[in-house]
Design a protein around this motif. Structure first.
Motif, PDB file in Angstrom:
ATOM      1  N   GLY A  74      -4.277 -11.137   2.773  1.00 37.74           N
ATOM      2  CA  GLY A  74      -3.104 -10.509   2.177  1.00 37.74           C
ATOM      3  C   GLY A  74      -3.336  -9.178   1.490  1.00 37.74           C
ATOM      4  N   ARG A  75      -4.546  -8.626   1.634  1.00 35.61           N
ATOM      5  CA  ARG A  75      -4.846  -7.322   1.025  1.00 35.61           C
ATOM      6  C   ARG A  75      -5.522  -6.432   2.064  1.00 35.61           C
ATOM      7  NH1 ARG A  75      -8.227  -8.970  -3.988  1.00 35.61           N
ATOM      8  NH2 ARG A  75      -8.177  -6.763  -4.499  1.00 35.61           N
ATOM      9  N   ILE A  76      -5.458  -5.132   1.849  1.00 34.86           N
ATOM     10  CA  ILE A  76      -6.061  -4.157   2.763  1.00 34.86           C
ATOM     11  C   ILE A  76      -7.574  -4.159   2.561  1.00 34.86           C
ATOM     12  CG2 ILE A  76      -6.167  -1.713   3.444  1.00 34.86           C
ATOM     13  CD1 ILE A  76      -3.399  -3.010   3.909  1.00 34.86           C
ATOM     14  N   SER A  77      -8.318  -4.458   3.631  1.00 36.30           N
ATOM     15  CA  SER A  77      -9.774  -4.419   3.548  1.00 36.30           C
ATOM     16  C   SER A  77     -10.347  -3.171   4.224  1.00 36.30           C
ATOM     17  CB  SER A  77     -10.396  -5.677   4.163  1.00 36.30           C
ATOM     18  OG  SER A  77      -9.986  -5.833   5.510  1.00 36.30           O
ATOM     19  N   ARG A  78      -9.529  -2.510   5.036  1.00 37.73           N
ATOM     20  CA  ARG A  78      -9.937  -1.244   5.661  1.00 37.73           C
ATOM     21  C   ARG A  78      -8.690  -0.492   6.064  1.00 37.73           C
ATOM     22  NH1 ARG A  78     -13.922   1.793   7.477  1.00 37.73           N
ATOM     23  NH2 ARG A  78     -13.659   3.033   9.346  1.00 37.73           N
ATOM     24  N   PHE A  88       0.837  -1.196   0.000  1.00 34.62           N
ATOM     25  CA  PHE A  88       0.000   0.000   0.000  1.00 34.62           C
ATOM     26  C   PHE A  88       0.878   1.254   0.000  1.00 34.62           C
ATOM     27  CE2 PHE A  88      -2.101   3.410   2.317  1.00 34.62           C
ATOM     28  CZ  PHE A  88      -3.441   3.368   1.940  1.00 34.62           C
ATOM     29  N   VAL A  89       1.837   1.305   0.917  1.00 31.19           N
ATOM     30  CA  VAL A  89       2.708   2.481   1.044  1.00 31.19           C
ATOM     31  C   VAL A  89       3.562   2.652  -0.217  1.00 31.19           C
ATOM     32  CG1 VAL A  89       4.622   3.509   2.344  1.00 31.19           C
ATOM     33  CG2 VAL A  89       2.715   2.427   3.570  1.00 31.19           C
ATOM     34  N   ALA A  90       4.107   1.571  -0.735  1.00 32.56           N
ATOM     35  CA  ALA A  90       4.942   1.656  -1.936  1.00 32.56           C
ATOM     36  C   ALA A  90       4.130   2.168  -3.122  1.00 32.56           C
ATOM     37  CB  ALA A  90       5.552   0.293  -2.254  1.00 32.56           C
ATOM     38  N   ALA A  91       2.916   1.668  -3.290  1.00 30.33           N
ATOM     39  CA  ALA A  91       2.067   2.112  -4.400  1.00 30.33           C
ATOM     40  C   ALA A  91       1.664   3.572  -4.226  1.00 30.33           C
ATOM     41  CB  ALA A  91       0.829   1.222  -4.500  1.00 30.33           C
ATOM     42  N   LEU A  92       1.326   3.968  -3.004  1.00 30.97           N
ATOM     43  CA  LEU A  92       0.983   5.364  -2.719  1.00 30.97           C
ATOM     44  C   LEU A  92       2.164   6.258  -3.093  1.00 30.97           C
ATOM     45  CD1 LEU A  92      -0.619   6.657   0.574  1.00 30.97           C
ATOM     46  CD2 LEU A  92       1.324   7.800  -0.451  1.00 30.97           C
ATOM     47  N   GLY A  99       2.818   6.599  -6.779  1.00 36.38           N
ATOM     48  CA  GLY A  99       1.709   7.087  -7.593  1.00 36.38           C
ATOM     49  C   GLY A  99       1.174   6.042  -8.554  1.00 36.38           C
ATOM     50  N   ASP A 100       1.372   4.778  -8.220  1.00 36.13           N
ATOM     51  CA  ASP A 100       0.976   3.660  -9.083  1.00 36.13           C
ATOM     52  C   ASP A 100      -0.450   3.223  -8.745  1.00 36.13           C
ATOM     53  OD1 ASP A 100       0.602   1.200 -10.379  1.00 36.13           O
ATOM     54  OD2 ASP A 100       2.706   0.632 -10.129  1.00 36.13           O
ATOM     55  N   LYS A 101      -1.420   3.720  -9.512  1.00 33.81           N
ATOM     56  CA  LYS A 101      -2.831   3.407  -9.247  1.00 33.81           C
ATOM     57  C   LYS A 101      -3.131   1.917  -9.372  1.00 33.81           C
ATOM     58  CE  LYS A 101      -4.969   7.800 -10.457  1.00 33.81           C
ATOM     59  NZ  LYS A 101      -6.014   8.450 -11.263  1.00 33.81           N
ATOM     60  N   ASP A 102      -2.513   1.253 -10.330  1.00 31.86           N
ATOM     61  CA  ASP A 102      -2.771  -0.177 -10.512  1.00 31.86           C
ATOM     62  C   ASP A 102      -2.258  -0.986  -9.325  1.00 31.86           C
ATOM     63  OD1 ASP A 102      -4.037   0.232 -12.982  1.00 31.86           O
ATOM     64  OD2 ASP A 102      -2.168  -0.014 -14.093  1.00 31.86           O
ATOM     65  N   ALA A 103      -1.046  -0.700  -8.884  1.00 28.07           N
ATOM     66  CA  ALA A 103      -0.496  -1.406  -7.723  1.00 28.07           C
ATOM     67  C   ALA A 103      -1.287  -1.068  -6.465  1.00 28.07           C
ATOM     68  CB  ALA A 103       0.982  -1.054  -7.537  1.00 28.07           C
ATOM     69  N   PHE A 104      -1.740   0.171  -6.359  1.00 22.95           N
ATOM     70  CA  PHE A 104      -2.542   0.576  -5.214  1.00 22.95           C
ATOM     71  C   PHE A 104      -3.843  -0.219  -5.185  1.00 22.95           C
ATOM     72  CE2 PHE A 104      -5.361   3.305  -2.746  1.00 22.95           C
ATOM     73  CZ  PHE A 104      -4.554   3.644  -1.677  1.00 22.95           C
ATOM     74  N   ALA A 105      -4.527  -0.293  -6.324  1.00 22.27           N
ATOM     75  CA  ALA A 105      -5.786  -1.039  -6.402  1.00 22.27           C
ATOM     76  C   ALA A 105      -5.549  -2.515  -6.084  1.00 22.27           C
ATOM     77  CB  ALA A 105      -6.409  -0.880  -7.784  1.00 22.27           C
ATOM     78  N   ALA A 106      -4.432  -3.058  -6.526  1.00 25.44           N
ATOM     79  CA  ALA A 106      -4.119  -4.462  -6.269  1.00 25.44           C
ATOM     80  C   ALA A 106      -3.869  -4.729  -4.786  1.00 25.44           C
ATOM     81  CB  ALA A 106      -2.904  -4.885  -7.087  1.00 25.44           C
ATOM     82  N   ALA A 107      -3.463  -3.713  -4.037  1.00 26.38           N
ATOM     83  CA  ALA A 107      -3.202  -3.867  -2.604  1.00 26.38           C
ATOM     84  C   ALA A 107      -4.489  -3.878  -1.782  1.00 26.38           C
ATOM     85  CB  ALA A 107      -2.283  -2.746  -2.116  1.00 26.38           C
TER      86      ALA A 107
END
Length: 104
Positions: free
Chosen positions: A94-98, A13-17, A20-28
């Motif tokens: 393994g993913r952020i739910s909240r 999450f932090v790395a994608a934020l 600025g990688d929207k795809d990696a952020f969504a995948a997290a």
């Protein structure tokens, strides 16, 4: 808090934020992710577009709780400048739910 490694989902999450990688952020994130900002529930898509991606958001992690899912750091974007923030994450499969964020 003690400095500990981030949970792998939180690290993604932090790395994608920060990149600025929207795809990696969504995948997290899980498909049904929820969030709050300073205790107010927000629409995740609208909030992240405004507070992260269109305003060049960046999070410098300073402290991590022993569970790796709660952190404090300096959050900076072009709208509000820099502020000390606290972030807490719920990880499901393994993913952020909240995630919850607010001023620290």
């Amino acid at each position: 808090m003690t400095t500990q490694p981030l949970d792998p989902a939180v690290a993604a999450f932090v790395a994608a934020l920060n990149s600025g990688d929207k795809d990696a952020f969504a995948a997290a994130l899980t498909d049904d992710v929820t969030m709050s900002d300073d205790g107010t529930e927000r629409d995740v898509t609208a909030w992240t577009d405004s507070e992260i991606f269109s305003s060049n958001g960046h999070l410098d992690v300073e402290d991590v709780a022993s569970d790796g899912r709660t952190l404090t750091g300096t959050y900076t974007n072009s709208t509000y400048g820099s502020m000390r923030t606290r972030w807490a994450f719920t990880v499901t499969d393994g993913r952020i739910s909240r995630f919850e964020t607010g001023q620290a």
